[in-house]
Design a protein around this motif. Sequence first.
Motif, mmCIF file in Angstrom:
data_model
loop_
_atom_site.group_PDB
_atom_site.id
_atom_site.type_symbol
_atom_site.label_atom_id
_atom_site.label_comp_id
_atom_site.label_asym_id
_atom_site.label_seq_id
_atom_site.Cartn_x
_atom_site.Cartn_y
_atom_site.Cartn_z
ATOM 1 N N UNK A 37 0.753 -1.326 -0.042
ATOM 2 C CA UNK A 37 -0.098 0.038 0.023
ATOM 3 C C UNK A 37 0.946 1.031 -0.062
ATOM 4 N N UNK A 38 1.823 1.336 -0.947
ATOM 5 C CA UNK A 38 2.627 2.365 -1.021
ATOM 6 C C UNK A 38 2.250 3.438 -2.358
ATOM 7 N N UNK A 39 2.143 4.709 -1.876
ATOM 8 C CA UNK A 39 1.647 5.797 -3.079
ATOM 9 C C UNK A 39 2.844 6.418 -3.350
ATOM 10 N N UNK A 40 3.148 6.691 -4.510
ATOM 11 C CA UNK A 40 4.106 7.730 -5.019
ATOM 12 C C UNK A 40 3.712 9.323 -4.537
ATOM 13 N N UNK A 41 4.679 9.943 -4.088
ATOM 14 C CA UNK A 41 4.653 11.247 -3.317
ATOM 15 C C UNK A 41 5.654 12.334 -3.891
ATOM 16 N N UNK A 42 6.806 11.661 -4.354
ATOM 17 C CA UNK A 42 7.597 12.477 -4.983
ATOM 18 C C UNK A 42 8.395 12.024 -6.097
ATOM 19 N N UNK A 43 9.029 12.780 -6.983
ATOM 20 C CA UNK A 43 10.112 12.261 -8.083
ATOM 21 C C UNK A 43 11.105 12.996 -8.632
ATOM 22 N N UNK A 44 12.223 12.600 -8.486
ATOM 23 C CA UNK A 44 13.453 13.565 -9.069
ATOM 24 C C UNK A 44 14.250 12.894 -9.850
ATOM 25 N N UNK A 48 16.468 4.133 0.397
ATOM 26 C CA UNK A 48 16.447 4.883 1.791
ATOM 27 C C UNK A 48 15.025 4.699 2.437
ATOM 28 N N UNK A 49 15.022 4.040 3.635
ATOM 29 C CA UNK A 49 13.886 3.567 4.414
ATOM 30 C C UNK A 49 13.861 3.609 6.014
ATOM 31 N N UNK A 50 14.773 4.643 6.290
ATOM 32 C CA UNK A 50 14.852 4.962 7.786
ATOM 33 C C UNK A 50 13.497 5.295 8.416
ATOM 34 N N UNK A 51 13.021 6.304 7.793
ATOM 35 C CA UNK A 51 11.624 6.928 8.390
ATOM 36 C C UNK A 51 10.711 5.651 8.292
ATOM 37 N N UNK A 52 10.449 4.895 7.366
ATOM 38 C CA UNK A 52 9.363 3.936 7.443
ATOM 39 C C UNK A 52 9.743 2.877 8.445
ATOM 40 N N UNK A 53 10.960 2.481 8.580
ATOM 41 C CA UNK A 53 11.387 1.440 9.620
ATOM 42 C C UNK A 53 11.047 1.930 10.975
ATOM 43 N N UNK A 54 11.228 3.380 11.239
ATOM 44 C CA UNK A 54 11.052 4.025 12.672
ATOM 45 C C UNK A 54 9.430 4.061 12.889
ATOM 46 N N UNK A 82 4.826 10.297 7.672
ATOM 47 C CA UNK A 82 6.060 9.523 8.373
ATOM 48 C C UNK A 82 6.571 8.096 7.820
ATOM 49 N N UNK A 83 5.770 7.464 7.006
ATOM 50 C CA UNK A 83 6.154 6.197 6.489
ATOM 51 C C UNK A 83 6.646 6.093 5.190
ATOM 52 N N UNK A 84 7.867 7.019 4.914
ATOM 53 C CA UNK A 84 8.094 6.993 3.397
ATOM 54 C C UNK A 84 9.351 6.385 3.120
ATOM 55 N N UNK A 85 9.617 6.109 1.972
ATOM 56 C CA UNK A 85 10.935 5.296 1.392
ATOM 57 C C UNK A 85 11.184 6.134 0.248
ATOM 58 N N UNK A 86 12.587 5.766 -0.299
ATOM 59 C CA UNK A 86 13.049 6.695 -1.436
ATOM 60 C C UNK A 86 13.591 5.522 -2.308
ATOM 61 N N UNK A 87 13.224 5.161 -3.424
ATOM 62 C CA UNK A 87 13.977 4.203 -4.431
ATOM 63 C C UNK A 87 14.442 4.889 -5.309
ATOM 64 N N UNK A 88 15.823 4.489 -5.622
ATOM 65 C CA UNK A 88 16.476 4.959 -6.914
ATOM 66 C C UNK A 88 16.787 4.086 -7.759
ATOM 67 N N UNK A 89 16.113 4.374 -9.176
ATOM 68 C CA UNK A 89 16.146 3.451 -10.270
ATOM 69 C C UNK A 89 17.155 4.262 -11.281
ATOM 70 N N UNK A 90 17.808 3.348 -11.906
ATOM 71 C CA UNK A 90 18.557 3.568 -12.932
ATOM 72 C C UNK A 90 18.029 3.706 -14.288
ATOM 73 N N UNK A 91 18.169 4.856 -15.094
ATOM 74 C CA UNK A 91 17.500 4.926 -16.359
ATOM 75 C C UNK A 91 17.980 4.443 -17.661
ATOM 76 N N UNK A 92 19.007 3.608 -17.325
ATOM 77 C CA UNK A 92 19.600 2.999 -18.539
ATOM 78 C C UNK A 92 18.820 1.624 -18.590
ATOM 79 N N UNK A 93 18.486 0.853 -17.669
ATOM 80 C CA UNK A 93 17.770 -0.531 -17.685
ATOM 81 C C UNK A 93 16.879 -0.637 -16.565
ATOM 82 N N UNK A 134 12.735 8.116 -6.542
ATOM 83 C CA UNK A 134 11.139 8.098 -6.211
ATOM 84 C C UNK A 134 10.697 7.954 -4.938
ATOM 85 N N UNK A 135 9.777 8.951 -4.184
ATOM 86 C CA UNK A 135 9.439 8.752 -3.072
ATOM 87 C C UNK A 135 8.132 8.079 -2.920
#
Length: 455
Positions: free
Chosen positions: A321-328, A367-373, A349-360, A336-337
């Motif tokens: 149940x994760x919803x996209x909230x940001x992108x850079x 980064x998931x510190x806040x989510x885990x806390x 407060x329960x947010x994560x950031x996933x970094x995806x390479x745009x080549x493949x 992508x947050x």
Amino acid sequence: MRQRWGWVALALAVVIVGLIGIREYSLRKEVELKTENQYQRAFQEVVYHVDSLAEELTKAAVSSSYPMTQKALADAWRHTESARSGLGQLPVGTIELSTTEDFLSQVASFTYVLSQRGASGSGLSEREWTILRDLRDQATFAAEELTRLGGSIALGRLRWIDVQRDSMATAAMRPDEERTRGAPSNQVTKGLKMLEDGMTRFPTPDFEGVIPPPRKKLPSIPGAEISTDDAIKIAMDFAGYSVQEGARGEVIATISSEPESYRVEMTPSRGQVSKVWADVSVRGGKVLWMYRDSPIGSESITPAMAVNAARAFLASHGFQNMREISRRDYQGVSAIGFAHEQNGVVIYPDYVVVRVALDDGRVDGFEGTNYQIFHRVRPLKEPGLSEAEAKEGLNPRLTVIGSRLAVILDDFYQEKLVYEFRCKLDKDTYLVYINAETGEEEEVKKAEIRGLELV
């Protein structure tokens, strides 16, 4: 004849490999140049805003008119926040700057509180003026040290990208290596250490009763403490590596900052030089952070495909149940947050950031510190105000284009149920958060800041 064609084919292969190598080298140098320019710009902003901070604190100390003092304090607060933002963009994570960071935090709180008094305020008390003078002296010292460091960087042709490499090398060192060999250092690092050393020599002002107490300590991650062997297994599973397939891992450091964690270094398989690092919490065994060191080629996937790859990664690791909230998007990757969503309410407060390479489309960062806390199932109650009632608290000049319920944190890590209104003013989009119980405006954010888009 056949031998001649063999030599021709070999020569062509060498040329092709050489061209590929040149292209990869050019791409890498281009990325390094962009990164260095970003760091240089951030540092110049820090220098400018700290220098301006010292100037505004001096104005506030000298002025006999309270409205003029109030304006100087408000400007000082603005410069302090900008300096903190710039410092956060520099690769100084392994350099001890806690005293400098505490100073900026204290100045921000002090100047904000005093600047918020009414225009008919009675002016500064003797104690407040003494604190102001002490902060001015510290700001002046910091500005001089940063200006001196900036001159050394310009004259010595020093690069922040080298500081970044040294910082990563320090983070990857074992504690015994750091004690015996010492952490990597250069003139920039030494200059920052001199700044920190000088800041520690100033007396700490007594802010009791003048500014609010500091934030409460971060909540602890629940669970029992794990061993280093447990941390290695958890990190390997998270990264998708198997000992049976030749991958290996080891704990190379213990990260003492809250929450305390083991840093695990992993090598995918024998013969491969690329490595992966992950931080696993000592308590509870949760993966807080992961980074994959791999070269990034030319972009070949769309941002939408990157979002789908990030969603699939989260789902495969149990984040539901994760919803996209940001992108850079920057330097060939998309950060992508996501925030957890419970019963239609976005839990920031329960947010994560996933970094995806745009080549493949591979995931090379997490980064998931806040989510885990903070993550847990919350007993969400019905809002005390309707959406229409909360909307009355908005600036009437704003045009509302969307709304939703959300949970945010205040400065003391207390959760608040709010209405999030997406609003337009001229060409800009803003997110305004109105307390769903009291109708007070809790926070305002710009939806697009330096390439960061809040979705």
